[in-house]
Every structure is written in C-alpha cells, then in structure tokens.
Design a protein around this motif. Structure first.
Motif, PDB file in Angstrom:
ATOM      1  N   GLY A 113      11.547  34.716  -7.792  1.00  0.00           N
ATOM      2  CA  GLY A 113      12.282  34.151  -8.911  1.00  0.00           C
ATOM      3  C   GLY A 113      11.846  34.530 -10.299  1.00  0.00           C
ATOM      4  O   GLY A 113      12.432  34.076 -11.285  1.00  0.00           O
ATOM      5  N   THR A 114      10.816  35.359 -10.424  1.00  0.00           N
ATOM      6  CA  THR A 114      10.395  35.803 -11.756  1.00  0.00           C
ATOM      7  C   THR A 114      11.315  36.917 -12.238  1.00  0.00           C
ATOM      8  O   THR A 114      11.578  37.863 -11.507  1.00  0.00           O
ATOM      9  CB  THR A 114       8.937  36.293 -11.740  1.00  0.00           C
ATOM     10  OG1 THR A 114       8.070  35.182 -11.504  1.00  0.00           O
ATOM     11  CG2 THR A 114       8.553  36.943 -13.056  1.00  0.00           C
ATOM     12  N   THR A 115      11.783  36.780 -13.468  1.00  0.00           N
ATOM     13  CA  THR A 115      12.581  37.847 -14.075  1.00  0.00           C
ATOM     14  C   THR A 115      11.891  38.439 -15.305  1.00  0.00           C
ATOM     15  O   THR A 115      12.280  39.496 -15.777  1.00  0.00           O
ATOM     16  CB  THR A 115      13.978  37.340 -14.469  1.00  0.00           C
ATOM     17  OG1 THR A 115      13.836  36.211 -15.341  1.00  0.00           O
ATOM     18  CG2 THR A 115      14.784  36.949 -13.234  1.00  0.00           C
ATOM     19  N   THR A 116      10.885  37.728 -15.834  1.00  0.00           N
ATOM     20  CA  THR A 116      10.098  38.226 -16.968  1.00  0.00           C
ATOM     21  C   THR A 116       8.626  38.001 -16.672  1.00  0.00           C
ATOM     22  O   THR A 116       8.240  36.928 -16.193  1.00  0.00           O
ATOM     23  CB  THR A 116      10.478  37.497 -18.273  1.00  0.00           C
ATOM     24  OG1 THR A 116      11.832  37.776 -18.601  1.00  0.00           O
ATOM     25  CG2 THR A 116       9.581  37.931 -19.426  1.00  0.00           C
ATOM     26  N   VAL A 117       7.797  38.998 -16.987  1.00  0.00           N
ATOM     27  CA  VAL A 117       6.368  38.882 -16.747  1.00  0.00           C
ATOM     28  C   VAL A 117       5.599  39.360 -17.973  1.00  0.00           C
ATOM     29  O   VAL A 117       5.992  40.327 -18.627  1.00  0.00           O
ATOM     30  CB  VAL A 117       5.937  39.683 -15.492  1.00  0.00           C
ATOM     31  CG1 VAL A 117       6.238  41.174 -15.649  1.00  0.00           C
ATOM     32  CG2 VAL A 117       4.463  39.474 -15.176  1.00  0.00           C
TER      33      VAL A 117
END
Length: 407
Positions: A113-117
């Motif tokens: 579910g991560t779209t930005t890191v």
C-alpha cells in the motif's frame, strides 16, 4: 477515468459511502457520491466493488538499499556493535545485490500500500540505474564525514551534482546528514542551508539510541569509546544532548524530518516543537532494538507532527506500512484506526510540504490511491485499510495503475 468503491476515504473529510473519484492525467479532479461523479464526469468507469479506496500510504523513513540484509545483522544489546556489523554486512554485497535490493524493496512497498517513500540513499551510483521508478520517492542522499569538517564541502558537492543530473524524478530529492555522531557541524550547516535554498527535504537520524545520548551528552558509553579509539574529533561531546547540538547547528527547521527521536528531555521536545521539525517513528525497528515505548504520547502532546516509517530490513522483517500501523496500535491501544492512517497520509504529506498533493483524496491532489476489501457489511472503512489481513488489492500512482490483484 472514474474509480468507484463502497467507501472513499478522503482523509480531510468524512468517509463517503458509495463514493467515486474522477481522475484526469495524474491528478484527481473530483470526489463525491458515485452517481454525482458519474453524472458530471466522463471516461471509463472502474468499479472496485466492496472495497475501500484511500490515499496511498507514505513511508517516511526507509533504506531500500538494505533490503537484502534481513537477518544478517544480529542485535546483541549494543547499538554501535550493531552498526559496525551493518557496515561489514554491506561490504559483502555486490552491485547486482544492491540493484535487486531496490527492486525487492519497492515490490514490498507497492504490495503493502505504499505509494510514496522517503528513502535514505547511501548508494547513489546504484540508484541512478533504477531511475525513474513507479513509486513516488524522495531520495535523500546520505552524508557522512565522521566529524571531519574538511570533507564536508566535497560530500555536499557530490550530492548536489547527482541531484542536478537527475531532474524530473517522480517525487524529489533531499539531503541526509546521517546523525550527530557521524556528521560534523559544518556538514549539517552546509546541508541545511542548501536544502532551505533549494526547497529540499533535510532528513537526519536523531536521538535514536541511549549510546548516542551517552556519547554526545555525557562523553561515556560504548559509542563514545569506539569513536575515541578511531580518533574521531570528540570536541562536540560532554556539553549538550544530541537534539540541542543539532539545533545549535541550525539544522532543525520546518523542512527537516527527524527519524526516531527516542531519547528526549523536556528541553529537547520543546526544541522540536519550537523549530517546526517533523518526526518519524518506526515501531517495528523500535521493537527490534528492544527499546521502551516510543515517545508518541509526548510528541502528540506537544503538537509535533509525527509520521511513520519502516526503516530497513536490517532491523525489520518487512517494509509494510500496514505492519507498522498495526504494531503501533498494539503499543498504543487507544489510537484509533483513523489516527493511525492519518500518520501514514496527512502527517507525512505535511512533512514533505505536499499537503495539497499527497495524503488525501481531493481535487488537485495527485492520483496516488490504494484499495483494500471491506471485510464486513458494517465494517469501519479506516480499519479496513489499517488492519488489512493481506496486501492491498489495487494501487495507483499519478493516475497509473501499478498493482492490480484482479489482473
């Protein structure tokens, strides 16, 4: 394009049952009840069924290049010993290993579910081989001079040359003077000044371990003894604590993201509030190092913006923000699913100075979206995301589908 779901979680407003989101290019243009959105907007409809559509999660502290190090660095009770093991383990891996580490890490992020890191990057030569990426990322180039100020300008010059050579990344760049025990005052000051002038993120590890606090504040402990043996200049020790020291360097500013902040005095906490920095806590790494409860209650009481990260696979077994939220919930049982999700969306977007574009579903925001099944008819839509039994079923970044369980 229109996405319809049982619930839409805008985050900045209440959940919308039978909601829909209209997307044009890489941006959201409208959000509301499905019939209203479909009547006002054209384009193909994707019905996500009984799922919850939410903003993509933001992992505010990660080390993707360490993804292959799971289980290779053992915790034996000393942070400096662990750090030296980490350096030795990294030296045993090839360029091919690091390339696969980035790929493995990003795949884990996408599927959970991560779209930005926000990635702390110690291997820019490897990073340039994988750019551009599907994920949105802020690549913070790690800077270390072991308190030898004569090398600070060279460190910064290399980092800024790399940034200039890679325009147009999906996300941005930042600078990361590693920590007060590995970065000089000069390196902190130069990095902070450049970051402010160029509107870049400044990320640093701060007040992470008791050994760091003992070294800087008291001039004692295993970390102090080690750096004394290797002839580091120790003149920055025995005067103030790590947080006060970095504050004196002028590095604690509203564009600064502090990782960990585990060992704080009341004065330290007041400084964090006064300077407007943002803090990221990493619950599973906290547990790996067998530390006490994170200072989340204190940080929230002072009104310090606090977000979540996974740290690296050297101190974690996954890069799942879902796992981090669930671990934090066990540490703080009174935290609601909504509060946990806000830390992984709205709070992190604020830390990145992207409040209007990230962490929310609203007109003008980037179309960075995820979906997870609503487990029961009366289920709470926030809990459907935070306590998802398995990886998310749909993920989109900038209007581009990057993961779809149905395909």
């Amino acid at each position: 394009m229109i996405l319809r779901a049982r619930y839409v979680l805008p985050m900045a407003q209440p959940p919308i049952e039978n909601g829909a989101v209209a997307i044009e290019g890489d941006r959201i243009v409208a959000v509301g009840k499905a019939p209203e959105i479909q009547a006002a907007h054209s384009g193909p409809l994707r019905d996500l069924g009984d799922r919850v559509l939410a903003p993509g999660l933001i992992n505010a502290h990660c080390h993707l290049d360490l993804t292959r190090l799971r289980g290779e660095v053992e915790w034996r009770g000393s942070f400096i010993e662990w750090a030296l093991q980490l350096v030795a383990a990294k030296s045993l891996h090839s360029e091919k290993d690091y390339l696969s580490a980035y790929a493995m890490g990003m795949d884990q992020l996408i599927r959970s579910g991560t779209t930005t890191v926000v990635d702390i990057t110690s291997t820019p030569a490897i990073l340039q081989e994988i750019l551009p990426t599907k994920l949105r990322a802020w690549w913070c180039l790690e800077l270390i001079d072991f308190n030898r100020a004569d090398g600070a300008k060279g460190q910064l010059a290399k980092a800024t040359e790399f940034i200039a050579a890679h325009p147009g990344v999906r996300g941005g760049f930042g600078l990361s003077p590693h920590a007060p025990y590995t970065a000089s005052e000069t390196l902190y000051r130069l990095s902070s000044q450049y970051a402010r002038e160029q509107n870049l993120l400044l990320a640093t590890h701060l007040a992470e371990s008791q050994e760091e606090d003992d070294m800087i504040r008291r001039g004692t402990g295993a970390m102090y003894d080690y750096f004394l043996r290797v002839e580091r200049d120790m003149s920055d020790c025995k005067r103030v604590g790590p947080t006060q020291l970095v504050s004196e360097y002028g590095a604690l500013t509203p564009n600064c993201l502090v990782a960990h902040a585990n060992y704080l005095t009341p004065l330290d906490t007041a400084l964090l509030k006064q300077t407007g920095v943002h803090v990221v806590i990493c619950p599973k790494t906290h547990r790996f190092f067998q530390r006490g409860t994170p200072l989340l209650g204190t940080l929230r009481e002072f009104g310090i913006n606090t977000c979540l990260g996974t740290d690296s696979m050297a101190s974690n077994d996954t890069l799942s923000m879902l796992d981090e939220m669930q671990t934090l919930a066990r540490m703080f049982p009174r935290l609601t699913a909504q509060s946990l999700l806000e830390m992984a969306t709205l709070s992190a977007a604020k830390a990145l100075n992207q409040r209007e574009k990230l962490g929310r579903i609203a007109p003008g925001a980037w179309a960075d979206l995820i979906a997870a099944p609503l487990e029961s008819a009366g289920g709470d839509p926030y809990e459907a995301i935070v306590y998802a039994d398995k990886a998310v079923s749909f993920s989109m970044v900038g209007g581009e589908v990057i993961f779809d369980e149905a395909k």
